[in-house]
Design a protein around this motif. Structure first.
Motif, PDB file in Angstrom:
ATOM      1  N   VAL A   6       0.863  -1.179   0.000  1.00 33.40           N
ATOM      2  CA  VAL A   6       0.000   0.000   0.000  1.00 33.40           C
ATOM      3  C   VAL A   6       0.906   1.238   0.000  1.00 33.40           C
ATOM      4  CG1 VAL A   6      -1.790   1.246   1.254  1.00 33.40           C
ATOM      5  CG2 VAL A   6      -1.778  -1.262   1.261  1.00 33.40           C
ATOM      6  N   ALA A   7       0.797   2.055  -1.042  1.00 31.59           N
ATOM      7  CA  ALA A   7       1.662   3.229  -1.191  1.00 31.59           C
ATOM      8  C   ALA A   7       1.545   4.178  -0.001  1.00 31.59           C
ATOM      9  CB  ALA A   7       1.337   3.956  -2.487  1.00 31.59           C
ATOM     10  N   HIS A   8       0.360   4.306   0.546  1.00 31.30           N
ATOM     11  CA  HIS A   8       0.159   5.195   1.701  1.00 31.30           C
ATOM     12  C   HIS A   8       1.014   4.751   2.892  1.00 31.30           C
ATOM     13  CE1 HIS A   8      -1.735   7.903   4.513  1.00 31.30           C
ATOM     14  NE2 HIS A   8      -2.014   6.878   5.307  1.00 31.30           N
ATOM     15  N   GLY A   9       1.170   3.462   3.076  1.00 29.61           N
ATOM     16  CA  GLY A   9       1.994   2.949   4.167  1.00 29.61           C
ATOM     17  C   GLY A   9       3.447   3.367   4.017  1.00 29.61           C
ATOM     18  N   ILE A  10       3.962   3.320   2.806  1.00 33.98           N
ATOM     19  CA  ILE A  10       5.345   3.735   2.554  1.00 33.98           C
ATOM     20  C   ILE A  10       5.494   5.240   2.766  1.00 33.98           C
ATOM     21  CG2 ILE A  10       7.087   4.017   0.743  1.00 33.98           C
ATOM     22  CD1 ILE A  10       6.234   1.265  -0.315  1.00 33.98           C
ATOM     23  N   ARG A  11       4.530   6.013   2.246  1.00 29.51           N
ATOM     24  CA  ARG A  11       4.603   7.476   2.403  1.00 29.51           C
ATOM     25  C   ARG A  11       4.563   7.878   3.875  1.00 29.51           C
ATOM     26  NH1 ARG A  11       0.900   7.320  -1.858  1.00 29.51           N
ATOM     27  NH2 ARG A  11      -0.787   7.838  -0.423  1.00 29.51           N
ATOM     28  N   THR A  12       3.692   7.252   4.641  1.00 26.20           N
ATOM     29  CA  THR A  12       3.554   7.594   6.061  1.00 26.20           C
ATOM     30  C   THR A  12       4.810   7.241   6.846  1.00 26.20           C
ATOM     31  OG1 THR A  12       1.177   7.256   5.919  1.00 26.20           O
ATOM     32  CG2 THR A  12       2.137   7.269   8.118  1.00 26.20           C
ATOM     33  N   LEU A  13       5.344   6.061   6.622  1.00 23.98           N
ATOM     34  CA  LEU A  13       6.557   5.656   7.323  1.00 23.98           C
ATOM     35  C   LEU A  13       7.733   6.547   6.930  1.00 23.98           C
ATOM     36  CD1 LEU A  13       7.703   3.738   9.386  1.00 23.98           C
ATOM     37  CD2 LEU A  13       8.057   2.066   7.582  1.00 23.98           C
ATOM     38  N   SER A  14       7.829   6.915   5.671  1.00 23.56           N
ATOM     39  CA  SER A  14       8.884   7.831   5.217  1.00 23.56           C
ATOM     40  C   SER A  14       8.764   9.173   5.935  1.00 23.56           C
ATOM     41  CB  SER A  14       8.797   8.065   3.711  1.00 23.56           C
ATOM     42  OG  SER A  14       9.055   6.903   3.000  1.00 23.56           O
ATOM     43  N   ALA A  15       7.548   9.682   6.035  1.00 21.70           N
ATOM     44  CA  ALA A  15       7.317  10.969   6.710  1.00 21.70           C
ATOM     45  C   ALA A  15       7.706  10.880   8.180  1.00 21.70           C
ATOM     46  CB  ALA A  15       5.854  11.382   6.564  1.00 21.70           C
ATOM     47  N   GLN A  16       7.378   9.775   8.830  1.00 25.08           N
ATOM     48  CA  GLN A  16       7.739   9.615  10.239  1.00 25.08           C
ATOM     49  C   GLN A  16       9.248   9.572  10.427  1.00 25.08           C
ATOM     50  OE1 GLN A  16       5.474   6.171  11.442  1.00 25.08           O
ATOM     51  NE2 GLN A  16       3.927   7.484  12.373  1.00 25.08           N
ATOM     52  N   MET A  17       9.939   8.941   9.505  1.00 26.04           N
ATOM     53  CA  MET A  17      11.400   8.885   9.601  1.00 26.04           C
ATOM     54  C   MET A  17      12.005  10.275   9.446  1.00 26.04           C
ATOM     55  SD  MET A  17      12.406   5.440   7.641  1.00 26.04           S
ATOM     56  CE  MET A  17      11.911   3.856   8.264  1.00 26.04           C
ATOM     57  N   GLU A  18      11.448  11.083   8.560  1.00 24.22           N
ATOM     58  CA  GLU A  18      11.927  12.459   8.395  1.00 24.22           C
ATOM     59  C   GLU A  18      11.721  13.263   9.679  1.00 24.22           C
ATOM     60  OE1 GLU A  18      10.426  14.448   4.916  1.00 24.22           O
ATOM     61  OE2 GLU A  18      10.861  12.703   3.670  1.00 24.22           O
ATOM     62  N   THR A  20      11.999  12.317  12.672  1.00 29.11           N
ATOM     63  CA  THR A  20      12.954  11.953  13.718  1.00 29.11           C
ATOM     64  C   THR A  20      14.232  12.782  13.662  1.00 29.11           C
ATOM     65  OG1 THR A  20      14.131  10.254  12.467  1.00 29.11           O
ATOM     66  CG2 THR A  20      12.156   9.557  13.699  1.00 29.11           C
ATOM     67  N   LYS A  21      14.523  13.359  12.514  1.00 26.95           N
ATOM     68  CA  LYS A  21      15.749  14.147  12.299  1.00 26.95           C
ATOM     69  C   LYS A  21      17.015  13.284  12.402  1.00 26.95           C
ATOM     70  CE  LYS A  21      13.432  18.038  12.097  1.00 26.95           C
ATOM     71  NZ  LYS A  21      12.843  18.395  10.865  1.00 26.95           N
ATOM     72  N   LEU A  22      16.865  11.974  12.364  1.00 24.49           N
ATOM     73  CA  LEU A  22      18.016  11.073  12.372  1.00 24.49           C
ATOM     74  C   LEU A  22      18.563  10.951  10.951  1.00 24.49           C
ATOM     75  CD1 LEU A  22      16.587   8.262  14.672  1.00 24.49           C
ATOM     76  CD2 LEU A  22      18.325   9.957  15.261  1.00 24.49           C
ATOM     77  N   PRO A  23      19.845  10.648  10.823  1.00 27.00           N
ATOM     78  CA  PRO A  23      20.422  10.521   9.481  1.00 27.00           C
ATOM     79  C   PRO A  23      20.046   9.182   8.834  1.00 27.00           C
ATOM     80  CG  PRO A  23      22.090  10.085  11.125  1.00 27.00           C
ATOM     81  CD  PRO A  23      20.849  10.510  11.872  1.00 27.00           C
ATOM     82  N   ILE A  24      18.805   9.089   8.423  1.00 29.68           N
ATOM     83  CA  ILE A  24      18.284   7.854   7.827  1.00 29.68           C
ATOM     84  C   ILE A  24      18.192   8.051   6.317  1.00 29.68           C
ATOM     85  CG2 ILE A  24      16.303   6.306   7.655  1.00 29.68           C
ATOM     86  CD1 ILE A  24      15.635   7.121  10.565  1.00 29.68           C
ATOM     87  N   GLU A  25      18.732   7.093   5.584  1.00 27.86           N
ATOM     88  CA  GLU A  25      18.636   7.135   4.127  1.00 27.86           C
ATOM     89  C   GLU A  25      17.775   5.962   3.665  1.00 27.86           C
ATOM     90  OE1 GLU A  25      21.416   6.738   0.141  1.00 27.86           O
ATOM     91  OE2 GLU A  25      22.351   6.706   2.113  1.00 27.86           O
ATOM     92  N   ILE A  26      16.690   6.269   3.003  1.00 24.27           N
ATOM     93  CA  ILE A  26      15.831   5.218   2.447  1.00 24.27           C
ATOM     94  C   ILE A  26      16.405   4.852   1.086  1.00 24.27           C
ATOM     95  CG2 ILE A  26      13.513   4.609   1.680  1.00 24.27           C
ATOM     96  CD1 ILE A  26      12.492   6.700   3.746  1.00 24.27           C
ATOM     97  N   THR A  27      16.945   3.661   0.992  1.00 23.74           N
ATOM     98  CA  THR A  27      17.619   3.239  -0.232  1.00 23.74           C
ATOM     99  C   THR A  27      16.711   2.506  -1.198  1.00 23.74           C
ATOM    100  OG1 THR A  27      18.338   1.181   0.820  1.00 23.74           O
ATOM    101  CG2 THR A  27      19.860   3.049   0.908  1.00 23.74           C
ATOM    102  N   PHE A  28      15.527   2.102  -0.712  1.00 26.90           N
ATOM    103  CA  PHE A  28      14.642   1.301  -1.561  1.00 26.90           C
ATOM    104  C   PHE A  28      13.237   1.350  -0.998  1.00 26.90           C
ATOM    105  CE2 PHE A  28      12.449  -2.735  -2.275  1.00 26.90           C
ATOM    106  CZ  PHE A  28      12.586  -2.908  -3.636  1.00 26.90           C
ATOM    107  N   THR A  29      12.261   1.477  -1.855  1.00 25.44           N
ATOM    108  CA  THR A  29      10.864   1.247  -1.484  1.00 25.44           C
ATOM    109  C   THR A  29      10.304   0.250  -2.480  1.00 25.44           C
ATOM    110  OG1 THR A  29      10.023   3.101  -2.808  1.00 25.44           O
ATOM    111  CG2 THR A  29      10.539   3.548  -0.489  1.00 25.44           C
TER     112      THR A  29
END
Length: 102
Positions: A6-18, A20-29
């Motif tokens: 579900v695309a919404h699940g990926i978008r929401t989790l990506s937004a939550q990671m942003e 956090t202000k942690l240096p997280i790099e999403i390399t793949f969805t």
């Protein structure tokens, strides 16, 4: 890596990671076990956020087939009946959906 059919699940989790202000790099969805398995074999991600119930194979099948060096798997699912099973697989965590960016 973020995997959810579900695309919404990926978008929401990506937004939550942003948030956090942690240096997280999403390399793949991805939205299927098959495409994720190929990518993880080549790239060896540090973390995998993985939906359990997807068309075709389930997240549990991917978990059992990925390289042993990728064991920081956090299951994300709207199906709470999988919580106990996810911990039996000795995952790093379990997030119950729907996730919120509030």
């Amino acid at each position: 890596m973020l995997v959810d059919d579900v695309a919404h699940g990926i978008r929401t989790l990506s937004a939550q990671m942003e948030l956090t202000k942690l240096p997280i790099e999403i390399t793949f969805t991805g939205n299927s076990v098959e495409e994720t398995e190929d990518f993880s074999r080549i790239n060896k991600p540090s973390f995998l956020f993985l939906d359990i119930k997807m068309p075709g194979q389930r997240g549990f099948e991917l978990f059992l087939n990925i390289d042993l060096s990728v064991r920081n798997v956090i299951f994300t699912t709207a199906h709470d009946e999988f919580a106990f099973k996810s911990f039996q697989h000795q995952t790093s965590g379990y997030l119950s959906q729907p996730l919120s960016t509030l």
